[in-house]
Design a protein around this motif. Structure first.
Motif: not given
Lengths: 370, 625, 197
Positions: A115, A118-119, A122-123, B318, B321-322, B374
């Motif tokens: 996670a 990934t996050v 994304i940002f 986000a 995604a989670l 994802s």
């Protein structure tokens, strides 16, 4: 029902499994071709590379899980197959709390680990590039071609996006209100907007960035950047009607000097064709060919947005036309003028029943638009 | 039960009584016959959807393919998706729900037998309605997902058929969902607590709740789409203030639970097959049940992962995604529990077992590719490419279809009373496994290498040529395997060896009654004392799980049935009825009325109202039955 | 007393009658149905490009009266059920008719209100407010209509002597549906009419 004969696994059979696995793996690796112009696996810019790096980590993680789980499955099918005399059911195990908790928690932890990058990605990738060396381009999606406005340079072009290398290009994505599908035409050949509702498209050039939809009524944004010069292909990736497959584009990345030279050329008015040449005749026909005028839909001045069809300023300098479908050459242009809808289904431009001479003349004129 | 005495007139028409012959199929309310009707009809649509797929694959085998023009291709890919989802996987699952649920819970029929028939007839007529579009102006061509505003303005009647046709078949599933929820809660045999039910029944229950809550959302979306197209409303018109992305939200709030609706029944089937052919109970039954319910529940929180490129913004991206990553956890639980079931077992590789194992193997791949989606930035490359096509075919074909074929073989003896040909079954499996992987594995690569979805052709020089050709070869291999299946079914139904009630040494109640079961299922409603009750009647277990057979625990035999047949005066079964068919027949007419001319809606409305009215006045069973 | 009914009081695993459980399940589905319609309305209420706009067009006093009428119909529905449970067939019929009458009055009020809106320029195609408003209230009105038909149907059945005291469940089911439609209206009235844009 079926053969109940026990099958022992002889060594040669195990060797066959191994061979098969190696062959399959080899084929798969061989499948990764190089030099593909539209491949997300060959990033040519920092953003595409960021995505590819993340995807690669995830891929290998998934590969490990795949090998472990499928391996366990194969092991089980071999180790526990019924032997010849086995009739009695085995011990009836109903579960194992500890094991079940473990195999719930471990995947959850792995995913939690994923996670974070990934996050963060994304940002980072959603952020507007910092002020400074940024090229602003407005992309307008039509059925079925791309319009590109360079507001700071006052240039409008279509289907081929020319950008400088190592420069973030900030795209503002819009969907156009122009006739969709096959429109009607007045006596003078002017288009009557039929279905004026624009549709969703998606801008995608895999080697340079991920994709972003063009949504009617909104302005979405996407930043692309290339670290290499060259030509990069892409196409529309949101089903947008009959010629969705034909809505292709290219991004041509020039050096800084090459880009500036292109800008100057694009800002210059179209060259006048030689007097009394076939091209000059074509220029006249372009304004009025009897039952219509090309200018009704296509501009040829530098800053003129396409009213219905693409701006044709400097058409001859583009590698392709028809939204990436056809190489820009004499033969293709003539075929297009003869019957556009036979070459690209659903296109708005009709067959004007031009004579062969008219077609040749207009084509010569178009080829002067460098 | 042969043709009974004619019944006294209690309504304008005589109540049908036939239990044999063609007419009896039109008026049946027997869940087993309705299950067979669903199964045969959805298999026919499977063949149609498969032919559509073969045409698509032929067109794409080479660049600039000439077999299909753009318009035909767009209709074919739309109908392929609509057919496989709404006219194949969902009703095939319904076939199994119908046939098995009452048997597995020890009941004689579902809670609402006529409503059950009504569901089936709506499905059949709705499917025919959708397919009639080919002849009446053109099949839907806006993709199965029908994104507005393209779908709200495409010319012609094609997308009108989409909006109306889907609405009709949606009613069938909704009505079915109500039926199964009530059946599962209310019709269980004494002692059959919820935690003693077979996992397949649990999955039926979860899926029914998903249908109950998801279908209304797409119903509204379809009404809004039809409104924009036919009445001129502005729901998806940006220039009037509408939001095209609203369609996507509504579609996927339905659409994501929908994919769990598509996979959970097959997971339920696999949870029945693996224990039987491992001769061990399902490992961690409570966890498998809980995981299924968790998937159903969490499935409501992930819908926008279909919209990562629609411009929702980084925060929403986000969050989804989670939530999407975490739905992999209950899915993983099921897979590990299935492995645990087989571990330490005595594995018999019959055809159903092969399909169940194949399901696990293929679903792992599809599940893993799903996890990669994802990862939002990765999805920004994968979305709307063949990588997605690969993912969902791995879970829907390698998953659902494999599971459903496994179920077809597993319960074939039960519903037909005959044995299928095991060699042909295995040939089917291996051909299908190989063909399937040849078709869809390369698509992962095609997508990543830049091939978008929903394109009728692609250019040369992009590197797509070889793998498209391989995929096409694979598709025709799948077709060959389906032919093997059909040959097997036909021959076995005609000449297969007769089978007993319990050919597999099964664990659940359906194996306690003859094959095929009598009209009333159970002569005596069983009293259930444990999960896998039948197994425990046949075998006793000590604390460490060691097993000893019990002599008297075998299933009911044919002779028992003959005696029972004459003495079942205590058993009251619902009588056949034609009202469900009459009422269902009204819907396509109303549909044609909406699309073409309101005049057609009049007979449709009449049929529907009269049908419902007659139905409400008719008793479930006539006096003396 | 009805002789055509052979339905035993089937013993169910939950103790709830099948039809009652079925009605609750169906109403659960209807929650999502109206939820999607109301959500669409709420998303679109401020997005119209051209008028008329909500605040210009609603007549809250009028709608309050018709809402009150519908609420009262739930009271008469309860009285109808109570009557048949006591074996009071006459009472059942009176209160069923009263409920149907109040429902029809409500529908009449809706028809009048819509006609006024259309005259003032708000049609279903005019803007997104019009589209989402009329589709939402239209579906609600359709549900009320179906309810009225069911009430009249049972009125007729009672006249024909086909609803005995032991058949009170049928009236209870109609009541469940009717109350649900009423509650949905309470929500619509609050969200659509009362909450300022």
């Amino acid at each position: 029902m079926g053969s109940d004969r026990a099958r022992r696994k002889p060594r040669s059979s195990r060797r066959r499994w191994l061979t098969g696995f190696v062959v399959a793996a080899g084929l798969t690796l061989a499948a990764c071709q190089q030099g593909l112009p539209q491949s997300s696996l060959e990033p040519a810019g920092p953003r595409a590379e960021r995505i590819n790096d993340l995807s690669t980590i995830v891929f290998w993680l998934a590969a490990v899980v795949f090998v472990l789980v499928e391996g366990a499955l194969i092991f089980i099918t071999i180790r526990y197959r019924r032997r010849r005399d086995e009739d009695r059911p085995p011990a009836q195990i109903h579960g194992n709390n500890r094991l079940e908790i473990i195999w719930t928690i471990i995947p959850a932890l792995l995913l939690a680990g994923l996670a974070f990058p990934t996050v963060s990605a994304i940002f980072d990738l959603s952020r507007r590039p910092p002020e400074g060396n940024v090229l602003e381009v407005t992309v307008v999606g039509h059925q079925w071609w791309w319009e590109f406005h360079y507001p700071d340079q006052n240039i409008v072009t279509a289907n081929e996006l020319v950008i400088p290398v190592d420069t973030p290009v900030h795209l503002s994505l819009e969907s156009a209100e122009t006739p969709g599908g096959i429109a009607e035409f007045t006596e003078n050949g002017e288009p009557v907007p039929e279905n004026a509702v624009p549709v969703i498209h998606s801008f995608w050039v895999p080697r340079l960035a991920g994709k972003q939809d063009l949504v009617p009524g909104k302005t979405e944004t996407l930043t692309i950047e290339s670290a290499e010069t060259g030509t990069f292909l892409g196409q529309c990736t949101e089903y947008c009607g009959i010629s969705h497959a034909n809505m292709r584009k290219r991004v041509i990345v020039e050096t800084q000097e090459g880009f500036e030279e292109w800008v100057s050329r694009m800002q210059a008015p179209p060259a006048e064709p030689e007097a009394d040449s076939l091209a000059a005749e074509g220029a006249e026909l372009f304004q009025n060919f009897g039952n219509g005028s090309c200018l009704a839909c296509h501009g040829v001045e530098p800053g003129a947005g396409g009213t219905v069809g693409p701006n044709l300023a400097h058409l001859a300098s583009r590698q392709t036309f028809g939204a990436g479908l056809f190489e820009t050459n004499r033969e293709n242009l003539q075929r297009w003028l003869d019957d556009p809808r036979a070459m690209k289904p659903g296109v708005v431009m009709p067959d004007y029943n031009l004579t062969e001479e008219q077609i040749e003349a207009i084509t010569e004129y178009l080829l002067t638009l460098e | 039960m042969a043709i009974a005495q004619p019944l006294p007139r209690t309504s304008v028409f005589r109540r049908p009584t036939a239990t044999r012959g063609f007419a009896s199929w039109l008026t049946t309310v027997d869940h087993k016959r309705i299950g067979i009707l669903y199964g045969v009809t959805s298999f026919a649509f499977f063949l149609l959807g498969g032919i559509e797929a073969l045409l698509l694959r032929w067109q794409l085998a080479t660049p600039d393919g000439q077999l299909l023009d753009a318009d035909s291709y767009n209709q074919l890919f739309t109908m392929h998706g609509l057919t496989m989802i709404f006219l194949v996987v969902m009703p095939l699952s319904a076939a199994f729900f119908n046939y098995l649920t009452p048997l597995m819970i020890g009941a004689r029929d579902v809670a609402f037998p006529r409503l059950n028939a009504f569901s089936y007839w709506i499905f059949l007529l709705g499917g025919l309605f959708l397919y009639s579009s080919w002849f009446l102006g053109g099949a839907p061509d806006g993709g199965w997902f029908g994104y507005a505003p393209l779908s709200s303005q495409m010319p012609g009647v094609n997308m009108d058929f989409y909006a109306v046709g889907l609405q009709i078949v949606g009613v069938a599933s909704l009505v079915s969902a109500v039926n199964f929820i009530v059946t599962i809660f209310n019709e269980r045999a004494p002692g059959m607590s919820l935690m003693r039910m077979p996992v397949f029944v649990w999955m039926t229950l979860v899926v029914s709740f998903l249908l109950l809550f998801a279908l209304p959302v797409i119903a509204i979306a379809l009404f809004q789409l039809a409104g924009d197209r036919i009445l001129g409303t502005n729901f998806f018109d940006a220039s009037a203030g509408g939001d095209p992305v609203l369609w996507q939200h509504m579609f996927w709030i339905f659409g994501h639970p929908e994919v769990y609706i598509l996979i959970l029944p097959a997971m339920g089937i696999v949870s029945e097959i693996l224990p039987t052919f491992s001769r061990k109970p399902l490992f961690g039954y409570p966890a498998v049940v809980f995981a299924g319910a968790a998937i159903g529940f969490m499935g409501w929180g992930v819908w926008a992962h279909h919209m990562f490129t629609s411009g929702l913004g980084p925060v929403a991206n986000a969050a989804f995604a989670l939530s999407t990553m975490f739905i992999a956890v209950p899915t993983g639980i099921k897979i590990f529990n299935w492995l645990g079931t087989m571990w330490g077992g005595v594995l018999r590789f019959t055809t159903p077992m092969l399909f169940a194992i194949g399901f696990v193997a293929m679903f792992v791949i599809g599940g893993l590719s799903g996890v990669t989606h994802s990862i939002v930035p990765s999805d920004w490359q994968q979305h709307d490419t063949y990588y997605i096509v690969a993912h969902f075919h791995y879970v829907l074909f390698g998953g659902s279809i494999f599971g459903l074929f496994g179920g077809a073989y597993y319960w074939f003896p039960k519903f037909s009373g005959r044995t299928y040909d095991e060699r042909l079954g295995k040939l089917h499996f291996w051909l299908m496994l190989i063909g399937f992987n040849l078709t869809f594995a390369p698509m992962h690569l095609l997508g990543l290498e830049g091939m978008p979805r929903r394109i009728y052709t692609y250019g040369e020089g992009l590197g797509f040529d070889v793998w498209n050709m391989v995929a096409t070869v694979g598709a025709f291999t799948i077709a060959a395997s389906v032919l093997v299946f059909m040959v097997n079914v036909v021959r076995s139904l005609a000449r297969g060896a007769k089978t007993s009630a319990d050919p597999w040494d099964g664990r659940t109640l359906e194996w306690t009654i003859p094959s095929p079961p009598p009209h009333y299922n159970f002569a005596e409603i069983p009293t259930v004392r444990a999960r896998d009750d039948f197994w425990h009647r046949k075998y006793t277990e000590d604390e460490s799980g060691r097993v000893t057979p019990v002599v008297a625990g075998a299933a009911t035999t044919e002779e028992d049935v003959e005696h029972e047949d004459e003495e079942h005066h205590d058993i009251h079964m619902p009588d056949p009825s034609y009202w469900p068919l009459v009422a269902a027949a009204g819907l396509p007419f109303i549909g044609y009325g909406i699309i073409f001319d309101w005049v057609w809606a009049v007979p449709g409305a009449l049929l529907l109202l009269v049908g419902l009215f007659g139905w409400s006045l008719e008793p479930v069973a006539e006096e003396g039955h | 007393m009805s002789t055509a009914e052979v339905r035993h009081e089937a013993h169910t695993a939950t103790g709830l009658d099948n039809r009652k459980l079925g009605m609750w399940a169906f109403l659960g589905s209807e929650c999502l149905f109206f939820g999607a319609l109301i959500t669409t309305y709420m998303l679109y209420r401020n997005r119209s490009v051209v008028g008329p706009f909500p605040e210009e067009i609603y007549d809250i006093p009028f709608t309050s009266v018709s809402s009150f009428v519908l609420l009262m119909s739930s009271l008469t529905m309860v009285l109808a059920l109570s009557a048949i449970q006591r074996g009071d067939h006459q009472g059942l019929r009176i209160w069923l008719l009263a409920t149907a009458f109040l429902g029809l009055t409500f529908l009449g009020g809706q028809v009048y209100e819509f006609t006024v809106f259309v005259k003032e320029g708000l049609t279903v195609t005019r803007n997104v407010f019009g589209s989402s408003f009329f589709v939402l209230t239209g579906f609600h009105g359709l549900h009320v209509t179906v309810g009225v038909l069911m009430l009249l149907h049972h009125f007729g059945m009672s006249l024909a002597g086909r609803i005995g005291q032991e058949d009170s469940l049928r009236i209870e089911l109609v009541g469940l549906y009717w109350h649900f439609v009423d509650i949905v209206w309470v929500i619509i009235f609050t969200v659509v009419y009362l909450i300022p844009t």
